[in-house]
Design a protein around this motif. Sequence first.
Motif, PDB file in Angstrom:
ATOM      1  N   UNK A 128     -17.337  72.802  29.094  1.00 21.28           N
ATOM      2  CA  UNK A 128     -15.825  73.096  29.216  1.00 21.28           C
ATOM      3  C   UNK A 128     -15.386  74.058  28.299  1.00 21.28           C
ATOM      4  N   UNK A 129     -13.908  74.372  28.528  1.00 21.76           N
ATOM      5  CA  UNK A 129     -13.481  75.641  27.606  1.00 21.76           C
ATOM      6  C   UNK A 129     -11.937  75.145  27.564  1.00 21.76           C
ATOM      7  N   UNK A 130     -11.207  75.828  26.480  1.00 22.12           N
ATOM      8  CA  UNK A 130      -9.813  75.567  26.295  1.00 22.12           C
ATOM      9  C   UNK A 130      -9.108  76.946  26.719  1.00 22.12           C
ATOM     10  N   UNK A 131      -7.832  77.345  26.558  1.00 21.57           N
ATOM     11  CA  UNK A 131      -7.154  78.418  26.934  1.00 21.57           C
ATOM     12  C   UNK A 131      -7.107  79.747  26.125  1.00 21.57           C
ATOM     13  N   UNK A 132      -8.039  79.578  25.104  1.00 24.49           N
ATOM     14  CA  UNK A 132      -8.227  80.795  24.191  1.00 24.49           C
ATOM     15  C   UNK A 132      -8.601  82.031  24.940  1.00 24.49           C
ATOM     16  N   UNK A 133      -8.643  82.989  23.986  1.00 22.25           N
ATOM     17  CA  UNK A 133      -8.846  84.162  24.617  1.00 22.25           C
ATOM     18  C   UNK A 133     -10.396  84.394  24.739  1.00 22.25           C
ATOM     19  N   UNK A 134     -10.873  84.648  26.086  1.00 27.71           N
ATOM     20  CA  UNK A 134     -12.278  84.942  26.365  1.00 27.71           C
ATOM     21  C   UNK A 134     -13.042  83.448  26.574  1.00 27.71           C
TER      22      UNK A 134
ATOM     23  N   UNK B  75     -31.416  72.799  32.103  1.00 26.80           N
ATOM     24  CA  UNK B  75     -30.466  71.868  32.286  1.00 26.80           C
ATOM     25  C   UNK B  75     -29.670  72.230  33.540  1.00 26.80           C
ATOM     26  N   UNK B  76     -29.453  71.048  34.327  1.00 26.32           N
ATOM     27  CA  UNK B  76     -28.479  70.979  35.479  1.00 26.32           C
ATOM     28  C   UNK B  76     -26.797  70.948  34.860  1.00 26.32           C
ATOM     29  N   UNK B  77     -26.175  71.919  34.748  1.00 25.25           N
ATOM     30  CA  UNK B  77     -24.959  72.224  34.280  1.00 25.25           C
ATOM     31  C   UNK B  77     -23.801  71.967  35.011  1.00 25.25           C
ATOM     32  N   UNK B  78     -22.954  71.038  34.576  1.00 32.42           N
ATOM     33  CA  UNK B  78     -21.522  71.042  35.400  1.00 32.42           C
ATOM     34  C   UNK B  78     -20.742  71.814  34.553  1.00 32.42           C
ATOM     35  N   UNK B  79     -20.206  72.807  35.148  1.00 35.59           N
ATOM     36  CA  UNK B  79     -19.107  73.840  34.356  1.00 35.59           C
ATOM     37  C   UNK B  79     -17.568  73.518  35.006  1.00 35.59           C
ATOM     38  N   UNK B  80     -16.853  73.286  34.188  1.00 30.54           N
ATOM     39  CA  UNK B  80     -15.425  73.046  34.379  1.00 30.54           C
ATOM     40  C   UNK B  80     -14.928  74.034  35.227  1.00 30.54           C
ATOM     41  N   UNK B  81     -14.057  73.796  36.055  1.00 30.05           N
ATOM     42  CA  UNK B  81     -13.488  74.908  36.960  1.00 30.05           C
ATOM     43  C   UNK B  81     -12.237  75.427  36.285  1.00 30.05           C
ATOM     44  N   UNK B  82     -11.731  74.602  35.276  1.00 28.78           N
ATOM     45  CA  UNK B  82     -10.518  75.026  34.644  1.00 28.78           C
ATOM     46  C   UNK B  82     -10.368  74.567  33.442  1.00 28.78           C
ATOM     47  N   UNK B  83      -9.569  75.080  32.298  1.00 26.86           N
ATOM     48  CA  UNK B  83      -9.545  74.786  30.994  1.00 26.86           C
ATOM     49  C   UNK B  83      -9.245  73.103  30.982  1.00 26.86           C
ATOM     50  N   UNK B  84      -9.753  72.377  29.867  1.00 28.27           N
ATOM     51  CA  UNK B  84      -9.870  70.996  29.783  1.00 28.27           C
ATOM     52  C   UNK B  84      -9.693  70.601  28.287  1.00 28.27           C
TER      53      UNK B  84
ATOM     54  N   UNK C 165     -10.762  68.844  24.869  1.00 25.28           N
ATOM     55  CA  UNK C 165     -12.062  68.492  24.243  1.00 25.28           C
ATOM     56  C   UNK C 165     -12.503  67.023  24.812  1.00 25.28           C
ATOM     57  N   UNK C 166     -11.581  65.933  24.871  1.00 29.37           N
ATOM     58  CA  UNK C 166     -11.911  64.817  25.191  1.00 29.37           C
ATOM     59  C   UNK C 166     -12.447  64.380  26.676  1.00 29.37           C
ATOM     60  N   UNK C 167     -12.033  65.464  27.482  1.00 30.43           N
ATOM     61  CA  UNK C 167     -12.362  65.451  28.841  1.00 30.43           C
ATOM     62  C   UNK C 167     -13.948  65.721  29.066  1.00 30.43           C
ATOM     63  N   UNK C 168     -14.505  66.444  28.052  1.00 32.47           N
ATOM     64  CA  UNK C 168     -15.859  66.723  28.174  1.00 32.47           C
ATOM     65  C   UNK C 168     -16.568  65.392  27.492  1.00 32.47           C
ATOM     66  N   UNK C 169     -16.125  64.816  26.547  1.00 35.80           N
ATOM     67  CA  UNK C 169     -16.592  63.534  26.059  1.00 35.80           C
ATOM     68  C   UNK C 169     -16.774  62.541  27.231  1.00 35.80           C
ATOM     69  N   UNK C 170     -15.364  62.442  27.551  1.00 33.71           N
ATOM     70  CA  UNK C 170     -15.452  61.308  28.723  1.00 33.71           C
ATOM     71  C   UNK C 170     -16.115  61.557  30.084  1.00 33.71           C
ATOM     72  N   UNK C 171     -16.331  62.846  30.368  1.00 36.44           N
ATOM     73  CA  UNK C 171     -17.071  63.125  31.474  1.00 36.44           C
ATOM     74  C   UNK C 171     -18.756  62.722  31.138  1.00 36.44           C
ATOM     75  N   UNK C 172     -19.266  63.235  30.341  1.00 33.48           N
ATOM     76  CA  UNK C 172     -20.739  62.731  29.632  1.00 33.48           C
ATOM     77  C   UNK C 172     -20.832  61.296  29.708  1.00 33.48           C
TER      78      UNK C 172
ATOM     79  N   UNK D 194     -15.806  74.963  24.554  1.00 34.54           N
ATOM     80  CA  UNK D 194     -15.563  75.992  23.725  1.00 34.54           C
ATOM     81  C   UNK D 194     -13.929  75.979  23.393  1.00 34.54           C
ATOM     82  N   UNK D 195     -14.202  75.852  22.225  1.00 24.87           N
ATOM     83  CA  UNK D 195     -12.497  75.620  21.725  1.00 24.87           C
ATOM     84  C   UNK D 195     -12.733  75.708  20.115  1.00 24.87           C
ATOM     85  N   UNK D 196     -11.560  76.034  19.480  1.00 27.45           N
ATOM     86  CA  UNK D 196     -11.164  76.054  18.104  1.00 27.45           C
ATOM     87  C   UNK D 196     -10.088  75.138  17.860  1.00 27.45           C
ATOM     88  N   UNK D 197      -9.787  74.384  18.561  1.00 24.73           N
ATOM     89  CA  UNK D 197      -8.982  73.159  18.418  1.00 24.73           C
ATOM     90  C   UNK D 197      -7.600  73.762  17.982  1.00 24.73           C
ATOM     91  N   UNK D 198      -7.302  73.488  16.982  1.00 27.77           N
ATOM     92  CA  UNK D 198      -5.813  73.565  16.342  1.00 27.77           C
ATOM     93  C   UNK D 198      -5.830  74.895  15.259  1.00 27.77           C
TER      94      UNK D 198
END
Length: 478
Positions: free
Chosen positions: A50-56, A73-82, A84-91, A102-106
């Motif tokens: 997954x990824x956030x809304x930061x540049x690139x 690996x069989x990779x599930x790629x998020x179709x939209x920004x999510x 961080x906890x959504x990735x943990x939940x999905x796993x 992909x995030x730098x959080x705060x």
Amino acid sequence: MIVFGTDGWRAVIADGFTFDNVRRVSAAIGVAARTLEPPKNIDRNALVVGYDRRFLSREFAEVVAGTLRASGYRVILSSAPTPSQTIAFTAAHRKILGGVIVTASHNPAKYNGIKFKAWYGGSALPETYKAIGDALGKSAAREGGSIAEEDLLDDYVDALRAQIDVAKIRRAKLAILHDPIHGAAAQLPSRVLGIDYIGSARIIRRNIEPLEQTIVDGIRGDINPAFGGVNPEPIPENLVAARNVMLTGEYDLALCNDGDADRLGVLDERADFVSPHKIISLLALYLVREKRMQGDIVKTFSTTRLIERVAKALGARLHETPIGFKYVADLMLSRNILIGGEESGGIGFGHFIPERDGVLSGLLVAECVAHAGLPLSTIVARMENEFGQLHYDRRDIHSPMDANTRLIERVQAGDLDDAFGRDFTTREEKDGVKMNFADGSWILFRKSGTEPIIRIYCESPSAARVHEMLARAMAELA
């Protein structure tokens, strides 16, 4: 140089955080993940990205996904920004090996980063990040990899609905303001509650036209990689936009999230910031007294002693950990933890996943207000009448590392025992050095091991004493 901190790797975009370095880190994750030992029911060959809304961030995530696919690996790629906890939940929900976000959080807009989440629904353990660091420069190409793009938010939103009383919040006729600071939480509270999203504040005039149900209006919900010129951290100096809206008197509370939505900041109906210390304590009281839930409570070393008083009154066992949510999460994996939190606004719930969740904690605050039928400021005041009022502040000071070390050594040696008043009692060194005083005040000194920064935290029954102690600490550093 690529260095992993307590919750992943971050660097300045186009300096350390480049496509080449993202490939190197992704390849290392592919190698290190093969050494993990999950339970037998976990799919060891699948990872979510997954990824956030930061540049690139989207483009960096595609590089991560492609590198992991090349590693088999069989990779599930998020179709939209999510979040961080959504990735943990999905796993955890899909019982797969883990995930990468992909995030730098705060952190400021110029940064980006990579975090690894494991199959149990929480952040990677320190030994996992060490294994990733040791694998830098290595790769392990395998056949059988693939990439499938999916919307990961549907399952996460459904799971959040199961954690809160949606009907109670909707019928409370609250006016809620949501400020994601241009981050990944945008529109999520509305989506969870099944309420139409309004992307701007408005004049409500409830005295003329009463609300038929709760509304959730958003500000700063558009994508802006510069975060409007502020750091995407929900602390008072970054919430001026939300505060200005709250000062109109139209809204009951504001829920604010950081860039990847795992932290929460709250403003009450008077536009006053309600510190995470009070929110953690308030939610613990609500979960036990009103929702009849049980479990232990966890606080980090820099978090308020108010929660200690609350835990004692509730008959709940209290755990105190070093600073960092990973220590809270470790306890959630081995004990029945009801709630755990840290002073930076990260709050998690053991009955959900062992991870911070700024969206869930915010919705629970809204549920608490809906249940009480009272303004948030009144609810907080009643809590403080029962348990006492404590004032808190902190300073993050850029100072040479040798000067920071000398100050810590002086505190450890007792040179400053009388500097903050003659009622010094004890010293603790769980994470940094904390000085305790007879009136319940404390001051904590904690230096960074990698940056020229020292953090000084202080709490006291007296707001004036907090100010005085912090001023004296800064003078001693100078």
